[in-house]
Design an enzyme around this catalytic site. Sequence first.
Site, PDB file in Angstrom:
ATOM      1  CB  THR A  27      -1.350  -0.016   1.130  1.00 30.92           C
ATOM      2  OG1 THR A  27      -0.286   0.112   2.794  1.00 30.92           O
ATOM      3  CG2 THR A  27      -1.818  -1.378   1.641  1.00 30.92           C
ATOM      4  CB  ALA A  29       3.148   1.362  -3.628  1.00 28.69           C
ATOM      5  N   GLY A  33       9.296   8.352  -5.319  1.00 33.56           N
ATOM      6  CA  GLY A  33      10.364   8.863  -4.219  1.00 33.56           C
ATOM      7  C   GLY A  33       9.807   7.902  -3.453  1.00 33.56           C
ATOM      8  CB  ILE A  35       9.452   3.860   2.106  1.00 34.28           C
ATOM      9  CG1 ILE A  35       9.903   4.688   2.855  1.00 34.28           C
ATOM     10  CG2 ILE A  35       9.827   2.580   2.522  1.00 34.28           C
ATOM     11  CD1 ILE A  35      10.512   4.462   4.134  1.00 34.28           C
ATOM     12  CB  SER A 180       6.651   7.458  11.966  1.00 30.82           C
ATOM     13  OG  SER A 180       6.153   7.131  10.682  1.00 30.82           O
ATOM     14  CE1 TYR A 194       2.327   9.560   9.702  1.00 35.62           C
ATOM     15  CE2 TYR A 194       4.403   9.415  11.220  1.00 35.62           C
ATOM     16  CZ  TYR A 194       3.890   9.447  10.325  1.00 35.62           C
ATOM     17  OH  TYR A 194       4.176   8.460   9.231  1.00 35.62           O
TER      18      TYR A 194
END
Length: 284
Positions: A27, A29, A33, A35, A180, A194
């Site tokens: 997912t 994608a 540029g 990941i 993250s 986030y």
Amino acid sequence: MPRFPHPTAAALRRDPVPLRGRTVLVTGASRRGGIGFAVARRLAALGASVYLHHHVPHDDTQPWGAEPGGPEAVADAVREALADPAARVFHGPGDLSDPAAPARLLARAADAMGGRVDILVANHALSGRDGTLDTVDAAMLDAHWAVDTRSVVLLVQAYARLRAALPSRTPGGRVVMMTSGQDIADGMPHEVAYALAKGALASVTRTLATALAEHSVTVNTVNPGPVDTDYLTGEAYEAVAACFPAGRWGMPDDPARLIAWLATDEAEWITGQVIDSEGGFRRS
């Protein structure tokens, strides 16, 4: 004679295409540029068929913008890495803020790839629409929860139901989620919504690993650290680069190499882990 003997010398020689015949949903994608694209290329290079999820309207609202050539250009670039002539690359959209979208996406990916998804890489996330403790509001919290957390759990749920229909102990089941680094150093005080949503994924990793163990599926979460996905420039970019011992940012292929390894049979004994792949990053 040991109950589990050492592997033979032949078994120790690595297969250059260890994911031959396996199927993958990645997912988030939508850009070369990002990941997600790097992960998809790595998995394709290991022999897998890949389904790329994208949500172009999200990219349109960001400073980096949407991929100029659109999703098909991203898919074509992944196709260049295919190692197995029988493998294929597919792509499709999905607004994962819709509670019904994760199950639909998983079903479409399975249908495209012969009825099965072996590897799920939940890489997508909502960018922006966030604030500090003083400025964050209910709408920000709900938006990040819906995309960054709820949709991932619903994707894993749909994936688990699909795997449950396969013969017992079918090999190759893998789930990789993304966090993250919100639990490291000073956290993310300017991105409260986030940080909360991504932190929930880290916290639920072992729970999901236990839930999927009966289906011979491993579940791990990767913290890629700061990765250059075209969102920062200038002095701020150089300041972050100085926080790495290598003197450079992480590149999308850095976490992609770890995720690709986790997808292979060599990583079948790794599950329930939150793994930092951040190049020794330390805030100065």
